[in-house]
Write an enzyme that holds these catalytic residues in place. Sequence first.
Site, PDB file in Angstrom:
ATOM      1  N   ASP A  38      43.241  42.789  49.291  1.00  0.00           N
ATOM      2  CA  ASP A  38      42.025  43.057  48.536  1.00  0.00           C
ATOM      3  C   ASP A  38      40.964  42.101  49.072  1.00  0.00           C
ATOM      4  O   ASP A  38      41.272  41.050  49.660  1.00  0.00           O
ATOM      5  CB  ASP A  38      42.266  42.839  47.040  1.00  0.00           C
ATOM      6  CG  ASP A  38      41.267  43.589  46.173  1.00  0.00           C
ATOM      7  OD1 ASP A  38      40.242  44.047  46.711  1.00  0.00           O
ATOM      8  OD2 ASP A  38      41.502  43.704  44.967  1.00  0.00           O
ATOM      9  N   GLU A  74      31.068  48.560  31.810  1.00  0.00           N
ATOM     10  CA  GLU A  74      32.510  48.373  32.020  1.00  0.00           C
ATOM     11  C   GLU A  74      32.752  48.500  33.519  1.00  0.00           C
ATOM     12  O   GLU A  74      32.311  49.453  34.149  1.00  0.00           O
ATOM     13  CB  GLU A  74      33.341  49.388  31.231  1.00  0.00           C
ATOM     14  CG  GLU A  74      33.115  50.843  31.593  1.00  0.00           C
ATOM     15  CD  GLU A  74      34.172  51.779  31.008  1.00  0.00           C
ATOM     16  OE1 GLU A  74      35.193  51.295  30.490  1.00  0.00           O
ATOM     17  OE2 GLU A  74      33.965  52.994  31.090  1.00  0.00           O
TER      18      GLU A  74
END
Length: 824
Positions: free
Chosen positions: A225, A562
Amino acid sequence: MSLEEKALQLGHDAPALPRLGIPKYNWWNEGLHGVARAGIATVFPQAIGMAATWDVDRMRNTADVISTEFRAKYLERRHPDGGSDFYRGLTVWSPNLNIFRDPRWGRGQETYGEDPYLTGQIGTAFIRGLQGDDPKYFKTIATSKHFAVHSGPESNRHREDVYPSLHDLEDTYLPAFRTTVTEGKVASIMCVYNAVWGVPGCANAVLQEQYLRRAWGFQGYVVSDCGAAANIYRKDALHYTDTAPEGVAAGFENGMDLICGDYRNGMTTDPENIVAAVRAGHLSEATVDRSLQRLFEARIRLGLFDPQLPFANITAKDYDTPEHRAKSREMAEASMVLLKNQGNLLPFKSAPRTIAVIGPNADSFDTLVGNYYGTPSQPVTVLDGIRARYPNARILHAQGVGLIGPAEAPVPDSAFRGLRVQHYANRDLQGTPSATETATNAQVTWSGDRESSARWTGTLVAPETGEYRFRFSTENGYRVWIDNKLVVDEWGVGDAPSILAGSIRLKRGKSYAVRVEGFQRGARGQQQLLWSLPSANGDDAVAAAAQADVVIFAGGLSARIEGEEMKVQAKGFAGGDRTSLDLPEPQQKLLERVHATGKPVVLVLMNGSALSVNWADTNIPAIVEAWYPGGEGGHAVAGLLAGDYSPAGRLPVTFYTSADDLPAFDNYAMQGRTYRYFNGEVLYPFGHGLSYTRFTYGNARVSNKTIQADGSVTVSVDVTNSGAMDGDEVVQLYVAHPGKDGAAIRTLQGFERVHLKKGDTRTVRFALKDRQLSFVDPQGRRRISAGQVDLWVGGGQPVSRPGLAQAAGAATSFAISGEKLLPR
């Protein structure tokens, strides 16, 4: 290659090596629900919405369209030597297979929900569509991420050390990854930011070697990542090693093959640390060569070194086509979930004469696209869709309220005086401007795929006296000064969307110096200065509702409140995650005021995670879950309201009555979470969804009443469309192992979306064998055990509550004799 050249090839932005005929290649490409961050593209519903279709064939076909658009985007900007730039390659960092174990997680919208089986099946279909079925070439390469045990909180993701039980690891966190490796043959895996059992995910040999390669037979490459390799050694992160060379060595020696650096935090892809690690003896050059071989095999199988590219029928113009947009609309229609329909308010019996379309998401681009998205050329908001579907109706629109505060609107040209703008060819407003010009407004349509920034200066005249709120709508950073006061500073990390606003009190008619600065990475549409006026109190929305025959309230969330590591200053939110599942308070208050007008209200929720809309469930007659429905989403919503199709989406997550019903967010134990381990009453259960027609089930049966542990059984049921409209039904098979220690309450082990004309009956069959007959014991062993197995086949789970009837379905059972342990 020299050691230095090898090291450079192990970063996501691999440079060209002309003397070896190797072109530049950037491995970083996003494709969660369409080609992302590469300009115009077809935008499908967000991943959670596509999971709500429960339709593997549709998912595979959608991913095939996306892979075609990736090929087209690659061709559009392909270098003369075959190289590619950022977001223009063929290695796709999707799907996200993390289990949405807790609805407070901001990135749950990227997942396929809370169930390992549904996630594995939908994810495998997506991977097969992306990678194609050519025996020699990959159409694109998919990446199962984030491996493994990763689902918030966002605020601690670079430091989190998770200790899942052996039971939860085998039962919840690994099955979907295993499925996409063993069945989907995914060619790439992304390792996580966090640590598991004290070891960073990207240096975790248990995960990357024992499970991934030895047990599951993974043959591809592992990419970190972005920034996760640096987490191994960063003192403000996991700090697993003392030095950077030791950290990258730990990653490569334990299964990582490619480093994604993170430009947002100034992290490089560490080529100098790779070289230092080899020279210090921390990392063998043979390990470096092993990773290089995996990476170059991937590039070769993409056809990037062939004199003529494979998939030659795809051209540089094969994106955002009418055919692809039609597919997006069909996917959006298939994803819609009808949560409530009291008195059969929906579909409308006749075209309403006056429709009020209100709420923060009624005319919102943001809530069409979610996060990790491309730019639809013709986005259709809910307001647009209703106008198109009801051209003869009087449509009243009033935003009424913002997502988490007052309604926002673009600052009009009339408010500015003497505005000038300076443009820069970098993200930091550095050096000589590339252009300086007069402007009528603080807005810009960013162009190109490079970083750029802009600064507007001038005067602003206040039309009212009172408190104003300002922000700049952009995908990256911004700052706003009013009267030489810094009102809002969200220069930020430069990737996550933001809705951060700042307030200041102004006087009517007075002029104020204004300065706005913003930067952008990539071409993502028009951006501009927004404000909330002191008079923005929702009265306009209530007045519109009072005049209407029916009210459409489009509310919920957006990927600006969000999401991934973001700044949100509002009650119920924290760093991209949520602390409450309730509808944001400003929206709830306006919804209650609108309801008080006495007009029938349809609540259209647009969000990427569950909402505890308890008041609405009691008081609002019809509730639709539309998710983030993609570029054609407004048409899909309007068609559902009109009855152009019968909704058949099903929830891939549980809608709880309150976050207070759940364990602590940072507790990764599964007990008390998801439909499989939650014993309380819920608002809307996993698998729930209503229809405009009615389905009945009968003659549930099994092929054998007793089977051996190494045997199989076929479950059959007759499904009849006994209603008055053609429609789809999602037939769901749940398996329970009563009395078995470690077994879930029930678990999904089969599903099929079927289309039935009214009056038709179809026999639906599911074959259960091997892992579908198993459960995981407390010691983490997957086993098939002697005893009774209970089955439920229906349009949802066999659960109910006051006001929510149990889904139609039928029960049966069989028995297993003998015992069998299954491999990892």
